[in-house]
Design a protein around this motif. Structure first.
Motif, PDB file in Angstrom:
ATOM      1  N   LEU A 155      50.212  35.477  50.498  1.00 18.02           N
ATOM      2  CA  LEU A 155      48.804  35.836  50.517  1.00 18.02           C
ATOM      3  C   LEU A 155      48.154  35.418  51.828  1.00 18.02           C
ATOM      4  N   LYS A 156      48.475  34.235  52.303  1.00 18.71           N
ATOM      5  CA  LYS A 156      47.919  33.767  53.569  1.00 18.71           C
ATOM      6  C   LYS A 156      48.306  34.698  54.706  1.00 18.71           C
ATOM      7  N   LEU A 157      49.575  35.124  54.727  1.00 19.48           N
ATOM      8  CA  LEU A 157      50.032  36.041  55.770  1.00 19.48           C
ATOM      9  C   LEU A 157      49.349  37.395  55.625  1.00 19.48           C
ATOM     10  N   GLU A 169      32.201  46.602  53.022  1.00 15.46           N
ATOM     11  CA  GLU A 169      32.390  46.807  51.576  1.00 15.46           C
ATOM     12  C   GLU A 169      31.809  48.132  51.079  1.00 15.46           C
ATOM     13  N   GLU A 170      30.609  48.466  51.517  1.00 19.54           N
ATOM     14  CA  GLU A 170      29.978  49.688  51.024  1.00 19.54           C
ATOM     15  C   GLU A 170      30.744  50.925  51.496  1.00 19.54           C
ATOM     16  N   GLY A 171      31.254  50.881  52.727  1.00 12.00           N
ATOM     17  CA  GLY A 171      32.065  51.990  53.224  1.00 12.00           C
ATOM     18  C   GLY A 171      33.329  52.168  52.414  1.00 12.00           C
ATOM     19  N   TYR A 172      33.983  51.052  52.083  1.00 15.93           N
ATOM     20  CA  TYR A 172      35.199  51.122  51.274  1.00 15.93           C
ATOM     21  C   TYR A 172      34.903  51.589  49.856  1.00 15.93           C
ATOM     22  N   GLY A 198      47.412  46.050  32.616  1.00 11.68           N
ATOM     23  CA  GLY A 198      46.853  44.760  32.204  1.00 11.68           C
ATOM     24  C   GLY A 198      46.910  43.676  33.252  1.00 11.68           C
ATOM     25  N   ALA A 199      47.120  44.035  34.522  1.00 10.91           N
ATOM     26  CA  ALA A 199      47.192  43.031  35.585  1.00 10.91           C
ATOM     27  C   ALA A 199      45.834  42.381  35.801  1.00 10.91           C
ATOM     28  N   SER A 200      45.853  41.139  36.217  1.00 12.70           N
ATOM     29  CA  SER A 200      44.616  40.448  36.573  1.00 12.70           C
ATOM     30  C   SER A 200      44.079  41.029  37.879  1.00 12.70           C
ATOM     31  N   GLN A 201      42.787  40.825  38.103  1.00  9.10           N
ATOM     32  CA  GLN A 201      42.184  41.281  39.355  1.00  9.10           C
ATOM     33  C   GLN A 201      42.849  40.603  40.548  1.00  9.10           C
ATOM     34  N   GLU A 202      43.254  39.342  40.387  1.00 12.53           N
ATOM     35  CA  GLU A 202      43.915  38.616  41.477  1.00 12.53           C
ATOM     36  C   GLU A 202      45.242  39.272  41.841  1.00 12.53           C
ATOM     37  N   THR A 203      45.999  39.712  40.846  1.00 10.04           N
ATOM     38  CA  THR A 203      47.286  40.359  41.097  1.00 10.04           C
ATOM     39  C   THR A 203      47.087  41.707  41.770  1.00 10.04           C
ATOM     40  N   ILE A 204      46.103  42.452  41.319  1.00 13.90           N
ATOM     41  CA  ILE A 204      45.828  43.765  41.912  1.00 13.90           C
ATOM     42  C   ILE A 204      45.436  43.610  43.382  1.00 13.90           C
ATOM     43  N   ILE A 205      44.592  42.639  43.667  1.00 13.42           N
ATOM     44  CA  ILE A 205      44.182  42.392  45.053  1.00 13.42           C
ATOM     45  C   ILE A 205      45.373  41.923  45.887  1.00 13.42           C
ATOM     46  N   PHE A 206      46.227  41.115  45.305  1.00 10.98           N
ATOM     47  CA  PHE A 206      47.425  40.642  46.007  1.00 10.98           C
ATOM     48  C   PHE A 206      48.274  41.836  46.438  1.00 10.98           C
ATOM     49  N   ASP A 207      48.540  42.752  45.506  1.00 13.05           N
ATOM     50  CA  ASP A 207      49.315  43.943  45.840  1.00 13.05           C
ATOM     51  C   ASP A 207      48.619  44.752  46.929  1.00 13.05           C
ATOM     52  N   TYR A 208      47.325  44.899  46.814  1.00 16.37           N
ATOM     53  CA  TYR A 208      46.530  45.646  47.797  1.00 16.37           C
ATOM     54  C   TYR A 208      46.661  45.036  49.192  1.00 16.37           C
ATOM     55  N   LEU A 209      46.533  43.716  49.274  1.00 15.80           N
ATOM     56  CA  LEU A 209      46.574  43.038  50.569  1.00 15.80           C
ATOM     57  C   LEU A 209      47.970  43.006  51.186  1.00 15.80           C
ATOM     58  N   ALA A 234      39.786  41.515  50.286  1.00 14.95           N
ATOM     59  CA  ALA A 234      39.547  41.463  48.846  1.00 14.95           C
ATOM     60  C   ALA A 234      38.146  41.957  48.507  1.00 14.95           C
ATOM     61  N   SER A 235      37.176  41.656  49.371  1.00  8.77           N
ATOM     62  CA  SER A 235      35.794  42.057  49.093  1.00  8.77           C
ATOM     63  C   SER A 235      35.646  43.572  49.038  1.00  8.77           C
ATOM     64  N   SER A 236      36.444  44.281  49.828  1.00 11.67           N
ATOM     65  CA  SER A 236      36.385  45.747  49.820  1.00 11.67           C
ATOM     66  C   SER A 236      36.923  46.289  48.498  1.00 11.67           C
ATOM     67  N   TRP A 237      38.033  45.718  48.041  1.00  8.92           N
ATOM     68  CA  TRP A 237      38.579  46.167  46.754  1.00  8.92           C
ATOM     69  C   TRP A 237      37.607  45.859  45.613  1.00  8.92           C
ATOM     70  N   ASN A 238      37.010  44.692  45.648  1.00 15.87           N
ATOM     71  CA  ASN A 238      36.053  44.320  44.603  1.00 15.87           C
ATOM     72  C   ASN A 238      34.856  45.262  44.573  1.00 15.87           C
ATOM     73  N   ALA A 239      34.409  45.697  45.750  1.00 17.36           N
ATOM     74  CA  ALA A 239      33.290  46.641  45.819  1.00 17.36           C
ATOM     75  C   ALA A 239      33.684  47.972  45.180  1.00 17.36           C
TER      76      ALA A 239
END
Length: 277
Positions: A8-10, A129-132, A185-196, A235-240
């Motif tokens: 995640l850090k990378l 965020e709004e653009g995404y 049923g993935a958590s939001q954290e897992t979805i963002i992890f995959d996204y990043l 992550a903020s873009s995905w959350n938006a």
């Protein structure tokens, strides 16, 4: 598999900064990534840390036009992929057509309308965020017929592993991957992890993709206000975007039922087939 926190850090490395080969090669040659010679950003979504999706069923990647013979053999043999879904535009397909692969069905469904240009000015505020939010809400709308075909495949062909790709395997493919992870049923954290993780997966072609983004966004330069936000994954873009889906459709499940026409029984079967062998 690399330590999730280290991954995640990378993955949070700013796109303006290089991830060295010494950093990314060990990552890209180990799960959840799959080394597929001739493409990039390939991974087994079922092996992303925390993913409820079963492994060896749903793969995602960048464009496949330059697959080597070795890459084709891995796709056909080791991965056992039976179907490929191409999310690109007619122009992208014409300039870099997918290879014909033995025993693999290639599916492309033209979108309902062309994607609008992601102009940097739409991404100036905050971290873009709004653009995404707007861009990904457009993606989820424009590619509805592709989403339907992929969900029907999951419902009806649970024994046939499949791969989804666009050009970078980042945005359109990322939206689809997030949708399927949410349904599973993935958590939001897992979805963002995959996204990043696409930040690491696209590093070998980072310079090329930045030039592609300049041309595709009609940016005057990489220094144009908003461009830096446009090309970064946050992550903020995905959350938006998720907040937008909630407000627009009532969430991913409601989108699948109300907009794509799947029943509750269909949805239950899709969830089961995504998560159970």
């Amino acid at each position: 598999m690399a330590d999730a926190a280290a991954l995640l850090k990378l993955a949070e490395t700013d796109v303006s900064q290089e991830i060295t080969k010494e950093q990314y090669i060990p990552v890209l040659t180990n799960p959840p990534f799959v080394f597929l010679d001739g493409t990039f950003n390939t991974r087994d979504v079922g092996l992303v840390p925390g993913s409820p999706v079963r492994s060896s069923f749903f793969f995602r990647s960048g464009a496949l036009a330059r697959l080597t013979d070795n890459g084709k053999a891995v796709l056909e043999g080791k991965l056992g992929v039976k179907r490929i879904f191409d999310l690109r535009s007619p122009e992208e397909r014409a300039s870099a057509p997918d290879p014909v692969l033995e025993g693999i069905e290639n599916t492309w469904i033209e979108s309902t309308r062309p994607d609008s240009t992601p102009e940097p000015g739409r991404f100036v505020a905050g971290e873009g965020e709004e653009g995404y939010r707007e861009m990904y809400l457009e993606v989820i709308d424009v590619y509805q017929e592709s989403w339907k075909a992929i969900l029907e495949h999951i419902r009806d062909r649970p024994s046939d592993p499949f791969l989804v790709h666009c050009t970078a395997g980042r945005d359109r493919t990322g939206v689809l991957s997030g949708l399927l992870l949410a349904l599973a049923g993935a958590s939001q954290e897992t979805i963002i992890f995959d996204y990043l993780l696409s930040r690491i997966g696209t590093e070998p072609v980072r310079s090329m993709l930045l030039e592609f983004a300049v041309a595709g966004s009609h940016a005057k330069s990489k220094e144009q206000p908003g461009f830096h936000n446009l090309v970064n994954l946050r992550a903020s873009s995905w959350n938006a975007f998720v907040d937008g889906v909630q407000k627009e459709y009532g969430g991913f499940e409601k989108f699948v039922m109300d907009k794509l026409g799947f029943s509750k029984d269909d949805l239950a079967k899709i969830k089961a087939n995504l998560t159970s062998p």
